[in-house]
Design a protein around this motif. Structure first.
Motif, PDB file in Angstrom:
ATOM      1  N   ARG A 248      48.490  24.147  48.568  1.00  0.00           N
ATOM      2  CA  ARG A 248      48.339  25.087  47.451  1.00  0.00           C
ATOM      3  C   ARG A 248      48.121  24.324  46.139  1.00  0.00           C
ATOM      4  O   ARG A 248      47.263  24.682  45.343  1.00  0.00           O
ATOM      5  N   ALA A 249      48.882  23.259  45.920  1.00  0.00           N
ATOM      6  CA  ALA A 249      48.731  22.466  44.704  1.00  0.00           C
ATOM      7  C   ALA A 249      47.361  21.799  44.667  1.00  0.00           C
ATOM      8  O   ALA A 249      46.714  21.738  43.620  1.00  0.00           O
ATOM      9  N   ALA A 250      46.905  21.310  45.819  1.00  0.00           N
ATOM     10  CA  ALA A 250      45.613  20.623  45.870  1.00  0.00           C
ATOM     11  C   ALA A 250      44.466  21.578  45.564  1.00  0.00           C
ATOM     12  O   ALA A 250      43.452  21.163  44.998  1.00  0.00           O
ATOM     13  N   ARG A 251      44.618  22.844  45.912  1.00  0.00           N
ATOM     14  CA  ARG A 251      43.560  23.816  45.596  1.00  0.00           C
ATOM     15  C   ARG A 251      43.389  23.995  44.098  1.00  0.00           C
ATOM     16  O   ARG A 251      42.310  24.324  43.630  1.00  0.00           O
ATOM     17  N   ARG A 252      44.457  23.800  43.362  1.00  0.00           N
ATOM     18  CA  ARG A 252      44.390  23.924  41.903  1.00  0.00           C
ATOM     19  C   ARG A 252      43.691  22.710  41.271  1.00  0.00           C
ATOM     20  O   ARG A 252      43.135  22.813  40.196  1.00  0.00           O
ATOM     21  N   LEU A 253      43.750  21.586  41.924  1.00  0.00           N
ATOM     22  CA  LEU A 253      43.280  20.322  41.369  1.00  0.00           C
ATOM     23  C   LEU A 253      41.774  20.327  41.126  1.00  0.00           C
ATOM     24  O   LEU A 253      40.998  20.669  42.016  1.00  0.00           O
ATOM     25  N   ARG A 254      41.385  19.967  39.932  1.00  0.00           N
ATOM     26  CA  ARG A 254      39.976  19.786  39.573  1.00  0.00           C
ATOM     27  C   ARG A 254      39.878  18.420  38.896  1.00  0.00           C
ATOM     28  O   ARG A 254      40.451  18.201  37.837  1.00  0.00           O
ATOM     29  N   ILE A 255      39.157  17.532  39.551  1.00  0.00           N
ATOM     30  CA  ILE A 255      39.084  16.152  39.084  1.00  0.00           C
ATOM     31  C   ILE A 255      37.656  15.642  39.229  1.00  0.00           C
ATOM     32  O   ILE A 255      36.973  15.971  40.199  1.00  0.00           O
ATOM     33  N   VAL A 256      37.210  14.887  38.253  1.00  0.00           N
ATOM     34  CA  VAL A 256      35.885  14.263  38.293  1.00  0.00           C
ATOM     35  C   VAL A 256      36.031  12.817  37.860  1.00  0.00           C
ATOM     36  O   VAL A 256      37.059  12.420  37.316  1.00  0.00           O
ATOM     37  N   THR A 257      35.002  12.035  38.112  1.00  0.00           N
ATOM     38  CA  THR A 257      34.999  10.655  37.621  1.00  0.00           C
ATOM     39  C   THR A 257      34.013  10.555  36.470  1.00  0.00           C
ATOM     40  O   THR A 257      32.997  11.246  36.440  1.00  0.00           O
ATOM     41  N   LYS A 258      34.345   9.709  35.540  1.00  0.00           N
ATOM     42  CA  LYS A 258      33.469   9.429  34.402  1.00  0.00           C
ATOM     43  C   LYS A 258      33.389   7.922  34.242  1.00  0.00           C
ATOM     44  O   LYS A 258      34.369   7.208  34.422  1.00  0.00           O
ATOM     45  N   ALA A 259      32.213   7.452  33.878  1.00  0.00           N
ATOM     46  CA  ALA A 259      32.025   6.024  33.618  1.00  0.00           C
ATOM     47  C   ALA A 259      32.046   5.798  32.115  1.00  0.00           C
ATOM     48  O   ALA A 259      31.424   6.540  31.351  1.00  0.00           O
ATOM     49  N   ASP A 260      32.781   4.774  31.693  1.00  0.00           N
ATOM     50  CA  ASP A 260      32.816   4.393  30.286  1.00  0.00           C
ATOM     51  C   ASP A 260      31.467   3.769  29.940  1.00  0.00           C
ATOM     52  O   ASP A 260      31.006   2.854  30.627  1.00  0.00           O
ATOM     53  N   ARG A 261      30.823   4.261  28.910  1.00  0.00           N
ATOM     54  CA  ARG A 261      29.476   3.767  28.557  1.00  0.00           C
ATOM     55  C   ARG A 261      29.469   2.303  28.148  1.00  0.00           C
ATOM     56  O   ARG A 261      28.512   1.589  28.419  1.00  0.00           O
ATOM     57  N   ARG A 262      30.523   1.876  27.487  1.00  0.00           N
ATOM     58  CA  ARG A 262      30.550   0.482  27.013  1.00  0.00           C
ATOM     59  C   ARG A 262      30.926  -0.501  28.117  1.00  0.00           C
ATOM     60  O   ARG A 262      30.305  -1.540  28.255  1.00  0.00           O
ATOM     61  N   THR A 263      31.959  -0.169  28.889  1.00  0.00           N
ATOM     62  CA  THR A 263      32.464  -1.130  29.872  1.00  0.00           C
ATOM     63  C   THR A 263      31.976  -0.873  31.290  1.00  0.00           C
ATOM     64  O   THR A 263      32.014  -1.767  32.126  1.00  0.00           O
ATOM     65  N   GLY A 264      31.558   0.355  31.567  1.00  0.00           N
ATOM     66  CA  GLY A 264      31.139   0.703  32.915  1.00  0.00           C
ATOM     67  C   GLY A 264      32.295   1.030  33.839  1.00  0.00           C
ATOM     68  O   GLY A 264      32.090   1.336  35.009  1.00  0.00           O
ATOM     69  N   ASP A 265      33.527   0.955  33.321  1.00  0.00           N
ATOM     70  CA  ASP A 265      34.707   1.280  34.134  1.00  0.00           C
ATOM     71  C   ASP A 265      34.686   2.762  34.489  1.00  0.00           C
ATOM     72  O   ASP A 265      34.359   3.612  33.670  1.00  0.00           O
ATOM     73  N   ILE A 266      35.065   3.054  35.709  1.00  0.00           N
ATOM     74  CA  ILE A 266      35.119   4.433  36.173  1.00  0.00           C
ATOM     75  C   ILE A 266      36.574   4.893  36.099  1.00  0.00           C
ATOM     76  O   ILE A 266      37.487   4.157  36.483  1.00  0.00           O
ATOM     77  N   ARG A 267      36.771   6.110  35.599  1.00  0.00           N
ATOM     78  CA  ARG A 267      38.120   6.652  35.488  1.00  0.00           C
ATOM     79  C   ARG A 267      38.125   8.104  35.942  1.00  0.00           C
ATOM     80  O   ARG A 267      37.080   8.750  36.010  1.00  0.00           O
ATOM     81  N   CYS A 268      39.298   8.594  36.247  1.00  0.00           N
ATOM     82  CA  CYS A 268      39.462   9.999  36.638  1.00  0.00           C
ATOM     83  C   CYS A 268      39.659  10.845  35.394  1.00  0.00           C
ATOM     84  O   CYS A 268      40.361  10.443  34.465  1.00  0.00           O
ATOM     85  N   VAL A 269      39.033  11.998  35.397  1.00  0.00           N
ATOM     86  CA  VAL A 269      39.232  12.979  34.337  1.00  0.00           C
ATOM     87  C   VAL A 269      39.693  14.263  35.027  1.00  0.00           C
ATOM     88  O   VAL A 269      38.994  14.801  35.884  1.00  0.00           O
ATOM     89  N   PHE A 270      40.878  14.718  34.658  1.00  0.00           N
ATOM     90  CA  PHE A 270      41.438  15.931  35.257  1.00  0.00           C
ATOM     91  C   PHE A 270      41.002  17.137  34.447  1.00  0.00           C
ATOM     92  O   PHE A 270      41.302  17.253  33.271  1.00  0.00           O
ATOM     93  N   LYS A 271      40.284  18.030  35.103  1.00  0.00           N
ATOM     94  CA  LYS A 271      39.922  19.310  34.496  1.00  0.00           C
ATOM     95  C   LYS A 271      41.110  20.260  34.622  1.00  0.00           C
ATOM     96  O   LYS A 271      41.359  21.076  33.762  1.00  0.00           O
ATOM     97  N   ARG A 272      41.831  20.143  35.749  1.00  0.00           N
ATOM     98  CA  ARG A 272      43.047  20.907  35.973  1.00  0.00           C
ATOM     99  C   ARG A 272      43.908  20.120  36.953  1.00  0.00           C
ATOM    100  O   ARG A 272      43.452  19.738  38.026  1.00  0.00           O
ATOM    101  N   ARG A 273      45.150  19.870  36.567  1.00  0.00           N
ATOM    102  CA  ARG A 273      46.075  19.126  37.421  1.00  0.00           C
ATOM    103  C   ARG A 273      46.717  20.052  38.449  1.00  0.00           C
ATOM    104  O   ARG A 273      46.796  21.249  38.256  1.00  0.00           O
ATOM    105  N   SER A 274      47.209  19.443  39.524  1.00  0.00           N
ATOM    106  CA  SER A 274      47.806  20.215  40.614  1.00  0.00           C
ATOM    107  C   SER A 274      49.241  20.628  40.320  1.00  0.00           C
ATOM    108  O   SER A 274      49.742  21.559  40.915  1.00  0.00           O
ATOM    109  N   GLY A 275      49.905  19.905  39.446  1.00  0.00           N
ATOM    110  CA  GLY A 275      51.322  20.149  39.197  1.00  0.00           C
ATOM    111  C   GLY A 275      52.201  19.172  39.955  1.00  0.00           C
ATOM    112  O   GLY A 275      53.404  19.139  39.774  1.00  0.00           O
ATOM    113  N   ASP A 276      51.614  18.350  40.807  1.00  0.00           N
ATOM    114  CA  ASP A 276      52.327  17.337  41.590  1.00  0.00           C
ATOM    115  C   ASP A 276      51.769  15.981  41.168  1.00  0.00           C
ATOM    116  O   ASP A 276      50.646  15.626  41.529  1.00  0.00           O
TER     117      ASP A 276
END
Length: 100
Positions: A28-56
């Motif tokens: 149920r918590a995982a269904r709430r989860l909305r997550i995407v990856t974004k790359a930093d333009r300067r460093t190229g590092d990839i990070r997670c961006v939470f659109k909506r967290r699961s609560g866990d």
């Protein structure tokens, strides 16, 4: 006497449902989860961006780690799904991660 025998006949206790409840709660918590990856333009590092967290917090961290591990090799939705399925099974269903 029959009342005494009826009182002694006790139904066995039900099996504990703790594990089932935990899995259902994680799903149920995982269904709430909305997550995407974004790359930093300067460093190229990839990070997670939470659109909506699961609560866990542990589930969020595990899904983010899995998504970051999949990011270099998965480009399409199908590839991401295939890569994240073992992560999902390990985090949500409690299954062992496949060897290799």
């Amino acid at each position: 006497m029959a009342l005494l025998l009826a009182a002694q006949t006790v139904t066995p206790p039900a099996e504990p449902l703790g594990e089932d409840i935990v899995v259902m709660a994680r799903r149920r918590a995982a269904r709430r989860l909305r997550i995407v990856t974004k790359a930093d333009r300067r460093t190229g590092d990839i990070r997670c961006v939470f659109k909506r967290r699961s609560g866990d917090a542990a589930l969020d961290a595990g899904m983010c780690a899995g998504l970051l591990a999949c990011a270099p090799v998965a480009r399409t939705n199908g590839q991401v799904t295939a890569c994240m399925t073992p992560v999902w099974k390990r985090l949500i269903d409690g299954e062992a991660a496949p060897a290799g």
